[in-house]
Design a protein around this motif. Sequence first.
Motif, PDB file in Angstrom:
ATOM      1  N   ILE A   1      11.767   5.200  -7.627  1.00 42.65           N
ATOM      2  CA  ILE A   1      12.154   4.659  -6.320  1.00 42.65           C
ATOM      3  C   ILE A   1      11.143   5.136  -5.284  1.00 42.65           C
ATOM      4  N   TYR A   2      10.580   4.154  -4.573  1.00 38.19           N
ATOM      5  CA  TYR A   2       9.679   4.438  -3.455  1.00 38.19           C
ATOM      6  C   TYR A   2      10.232   3.648  -2.289  1.00 38.19           C
ATOM      7  N   PHE A   3      10.761   4.338  -1.309  1.00 37.97           N
ATOM      8  CA  PHE A   3      11.285   3.592  -0.163  1.00 37.97           C
ATOM      9  C   PHE A   3      11.144   4.379   1.123  1.00 37.97           C
ATOM     10  N   SER A   4      11.214   3.628   2.229  1.00 40.46           N
ATOM     11  CA  SER A   4      11.147   4.269   3.536  1.00 40.46           C
ATOM     12  C   SER A   4      12.188   3.655   4.442  1.00 40.46           C
ATOM     13  N   CYS A   5      12.539   4.414   5.459  1.00 36.69           N
ATOM     14  CA  CYS A   5      13.510   3.939   6.457  1.00 36.69           C
ATOM     15  C   CYS A   5      12.882   4.149   7.831  1.00 36.69           C
TER      16      CYS A   5
ATOM     17  N   GLY B   1       1.670  11.314  -0.118  1.00 34.38           N
ATOM     18  CA  GLY B   1       2.510  12.499  -0.165  1.00 34.38           C
ATOM     19  C   GLY B   1       2.242  13.353   1.059  1.00 34.38           C
ATOM     20  N   ARG B   2       2.916  14.500   1.156  1.00 34.84           N
ATOM     21  CA  ARG B   2       2.639  15.431   2.248  1.00 34.84           C
ATOM     22  C   ARG B   2       1.255  16.022   2.054  1.00 34.84           C
ATOM     23  N   LEU B   3       0.719  16.567   3.136  1.00 36.75           N
ATOM     24  CA  LEU B   3      -0.565  17.274   3.131  1.00 36.75           C
ATOM     25  C   LEU B   3      -1.685  16.411   2.520  1.00 36.75           C
TER      26      LEU B   3
ATOM     27  N   VAL C   1      -1.736  12.170  -2.783  1.00 33.22           N
ATOM     28  CA  VAL C   1      -1.389  10.831  -3.262  1.00 33.22           C
ATOM     29  C   VAL C   1      -0.012  10.917  -3.922  1.00 33.22           C
ATOM     30  N   TRP C   2       0.840   9.899  -3.696  1.00 30.00           N
ATOM     31  CA  TRP C   2       2.115   9.855  -4.430  1.00 30.00           C
ATOM     32  C   TRP C   2       1.985   8.755  -5.473  1.00 30.00           C
ATOM     33  N   TYR C   3       1.906   9.156  -6.719  1.00 30.12           N
ATOM     34  CA  TYR C   3       1.699   8.210  -7.816  1.00 30.12           C
ATOM     35  C   TYR C   3       2.932   7.316  -7.935  1.00 30.12           C
TER      36      TYR C   3
ATOM     37  N   GLY D   1      10.221  13.762  -3.474  1.00 33.75           N
ATOM     38  CA  GLY D   1       9.449  14.260  -2.333  1.00 33.75           C
ATOM     39  C   GLY D   1       9.719  13.401  -1.109  1.00 33.75           C
ATOM     40  N   ILE D   2       9.532  13.984   0.043  1.00 36.79           N
ATOM     41  CA  ILE D   2       9.882  13.307   1.304  1.00 36.79           C
ATOM     42  C   ILE D   2       8.728  13.444   2.291  1.00 36.79           C
ATOM     43  N   LEU D   3       8.410  12.336   2.931  1.00 29.47           N
ATOM     44  CA  LEU D   3       7.346  12.350   3.946  1.00 29.47           C
ATOM     45  C   LEU D   3       7.895  11.715   5.220  1.00 29.47           C
TER      46      LEU D   3
ATOM     47  N   ASP E   1       0.868  -1.188   0.000  1.00 31.99           N
ATOM     48  CA  ASP E   1       0.000   0.000   0.000  1.00 31.99           C
ATOM     49  C   ASP E   1       0.904   1.237   0.000  1.00 31.99           C
ATOM     50  N   SER E   2       1.777   1.263   1.011  1.00 37.66           N
ATOM     51  CA  SER E   2       2.695   2.395   1.165  1.00 37.66           C
ATOM     52  C   SER E   2       3.880   1.904   1.998  1.00 37.66           C
ATOM     53  N   THR E   3       5.092   2.227   1.581  1.00 41.16           N
ATOM     54  CA  THR E   3       6.272   1.771   2.338  1.00 41.16           C
ATOM     55  C   THR E   3       6.287   2.423   3.728  1.00 41.16           C
ATOM     56  N   ASN E   4       5.788   3.664   3.835  1.00 44.14           N
ATOM     57  CA  ASN E   4       5.707   4.296   5.158  1.00 44.14           C
ATOM     58  C   ASN E   4       4.757   3.517   6.066  1.00 44.14           C
ATOM     59  N   ASP E   5       3.585   3.161   5.533  1.00 45.55           N
ATOM     60  CA  ASP E   5       2.597   2.460   6.364  1.00 45.55           C
ATOM     61  C   ASP E   5       3.111   1.083   6.768  1.00 45.55           C
TER      62      ASP E   5
ATOM     63  N   ASN F   1      11.075  20.140   2.235  1.00 45.82           N
ATOM     64  CA  ASN F   1      11.990  19.095   1.759  1.00 45.82           C
ATOM     65  C   ASN F   1      11.694  18.592   0.345  1.00 45.82           C
ATOM     66  N   ASP F   2      11.097  19.412  -0.496  1.00 42.17           N
ATOM     67  CA  ASP F   2      10.890  18.976  -1.885  1.00 42.17           C
ATOM     68  C   ASP F   2      12.173  19.214  -2.668  1.00 42.17           C
ATOM     69  N   VAL F   3      12.537  18.228  -3.476  1.00 40.81           N
ATOM     70  CA  VAL F   3      13.758  18.382  -4.270  1.00 40.81           C
ATOM     71  C   VAL F   3      13.348  18.748  -5.703  1.00 40.81           C
TER      72      VAL F   3
ATOM     73  N   SER G   1       0.158   0.967  -3.940  1.00 38.69           N
ATOM     74  CA  SER G   1      -1.239   1.198  -4.323  1.00 38.69           C
ATOM     75  C   SER G   1      -1.816   2.412  -3.593  1.00 38.69           C
ATOM     76  N   LYS G   2      -1.201   2.781  -2.448  1.00 35.83           N
ATOM     77  CA  LYS G   2      -1.693   3.966  -1.720  1.00 35.83           C
ATOM     78  C   LYS G   2      -0.521   4.829  -1.293  1.00 35.83           C
ATOM     79  N   GLY G   3       0.363   5.131  -2.249  1.00 28.09           N
ATOM     80  CA  GLY G   3       1.522   5.975  -1.954  1.00 28.09           C
ATOM     81  C   GLY G   3       1.034   7.323  -1.422  1.00 28.09           C
TER      82      GLY G   3
ATOM     83  N   ILE H   1      10.861   7.563   7.527  1.00 22.96           N
ATOM     84  CA  ILE H   1      11.294   8.537   6.514  1.00 22.96           C
ATOM     85  C   ILE H   1      10.981   7.954   5.138  1.00 22.96           C
ATOM     86  N   GLY H   2      10.037   8.548   4.439  1.00 18.85           N
ATOM     87  CA  GLY H   2       9.655   8.026   3.114  1.00 18.85           C
ATOM     88  C   GLY H   2      10.178   8.934   2.025  1.00 18.85           C
ATOM     89  N   ILE H   3      10.775   8.325   1.011  1.00 16.11           N
ATOM     90  CA  ILE H   3      11.304   9.118  -0.113  1.00 16.11           C
ATOM     91  C   ILE H   3      10.765   8.553  -1.419  1.00 16.11           C
TER      92      ILE H   3
HETATM   93  C1  BTN Z   1       5.601  14.672  -1.058  1.00 19.07           C
HETATM   94  O1  BTN Z   1       6.378  15.309  -1.772  1.00 19.07           O
HETATM   95  O2  BTN Z   1       4.428  14.987  -0.975  1.00 19.07           O
HETATM   96  C2  BTN Z   1       6.131  13.489  -0.291  1.00 19.07           C
HETATM   97  C3  BTN Z   1       6.140  12.244  -1.136  1.00 19.07           C
HETATM   98  C4  BTN Z   1       6.666  11.025  -0.398  1.00 19.07           C
HETATM   99  C5  BTN Z   1       6.479   9.765  -1.221  1.00 19.07           C
HETATM  100  C6  BTN Z   1       7.167   8.594  -0.612  1.00 19.07           C
HETATM  101  S1  BTN Z   1       7.210   7.204  -1.707  1.00 19.07           S
HETATM  102  C7  BTN Z   1       7.808   6.203  -0.437  1.00 19.07           C
HETATM  103  C8  BTN Z   1       7.065   6.596   0.826  1.00 19.07           C
HETATM  104  N1  BTN Z   1       5.833   5.870   0.929  1.00 19.07           N
HETATM  105  C9  BTN Z   1       4.772   6.662   0.838  1.00 19.07           C
HETATM  106  O3  BTN Z   1       3.580   6.286   0.882  1.00 19.07           O
HETATM  107  N2  BTN Z   1       5.170   7.929   0.660  1.00 19.07           N
HETATM  108  C10 BTN Z   1       6.601   8.053   0.684  1.00 19.07           C
END
Ligand code: BTN
Length: 325
Positions: free
Chosen positions: A134-138, A120-122, A125-127, A190-192, A92-96, A179-181, A116-118, A208-210
């Motif tokens: 690359i979709y990853f979290s630490c 983003g901030r605020l 949705v992160w497509y 983007g970073i969440l 769904d999401s690496t952060n979750d 933290n937007d690049v 499937s449910k990436g 930390i999701g990137i």
């Molecule tokens: C943003 O710019 O709004 C933040 C985007 C963060 C996306 C990443 S992708 C890996 C991790 N898992 C998520 O569901 N979100 C972050």
Amino acid sequence: MLKKTNASLQNLIKILNDGDFHDGNTLGLQLKMTRSAIWKLIKKLIHYGIHVDSVKGKGYCLREPLILLQQDQIESHLKNATSQIRIFEKLDSTNDYLKMQKNIKTPLFCFAEFQSKGKGRLNRVWYSPFGKNIYFSCRYPFKKDVSELAGLSLVIGLAVIKVLQKWGLNHKLCVKWPNDVYYEAKKLAGILVEIQAESHDCITHAIIGIGMNVNSSQKDQDHISKPWTSLGQILDGYIDRNKLSADLINHLMEYLLEFEEKGLKFFMDEWMNADCLIHRTITLKSAEEEWQGIVQGINAQGQLLLQLSGGGVRAFSSGEVTVVL
Ligand code: BTN
């Protein structure tokens, strides 16, 4: 939705990656699978949005290169082996996923080929299309109180910038608070950051999701309204994400250790050099209000300092920034 990357799918893609046609029988013999099992994998790729050409009498062929993430490849480029890595075909999401992992004592990294449910901030949705980016979290356990983590998300942006500089990106690269690049005013990553405090052991876990656009082209993501770019577009070629993922882990670990020891103040000069908002007129929108002013930089907590049109300087911890001038 949770699925580890399937070894047969990896092997099939490795064969198809030569750009030639391969028929189902030969693929079955090579991978020790039935033709119908091969067809199932092909259907899976199509379902994930991968362009597979299928021609009667010739077989299957990948229209564009595709190299999946491989644990051994990533690990072979890591500087130290203190962190664990898990790679999933879909989540769904690496952060979750990482938020659900408990009793983690050392940094844990999780990558997904598809989310499937990436997030983003605020609440955006992160497509996250399969195999492209690359979709990853630490999950990082800090021996600190949550109040000491102010500014962490800014430091993560700087770590990402460092990796991209190593890949040859120049002064057109910058970080937009928090933290937007960006590269040439187009979003590249983007970073969440989400925080989980465990009160019983005085450990604060940062999730930390990137998300970094790597091999997506405009036709893959034409429904994203805001300007964006990808590393592949900038460097004009297909990028093997394995080495890039290892670079991200290496630099993230370096920056996190430094932040843990020295705090945000250690990164202030680096921030000033990378900041694209300094002295710009912006609007900052929060849930309830909108402010306009000139950016004066950040304070020791990583808050954005805004010289307000009405007079006075105010510090903001969150909000969406739009550049006016
Ligand atoms: C943003 O710019 O709004 C933040 C985007 C963060 C996306 C990443 S992708 C890996 C991790 N898992 C998520 O569901 N979100 C972050």
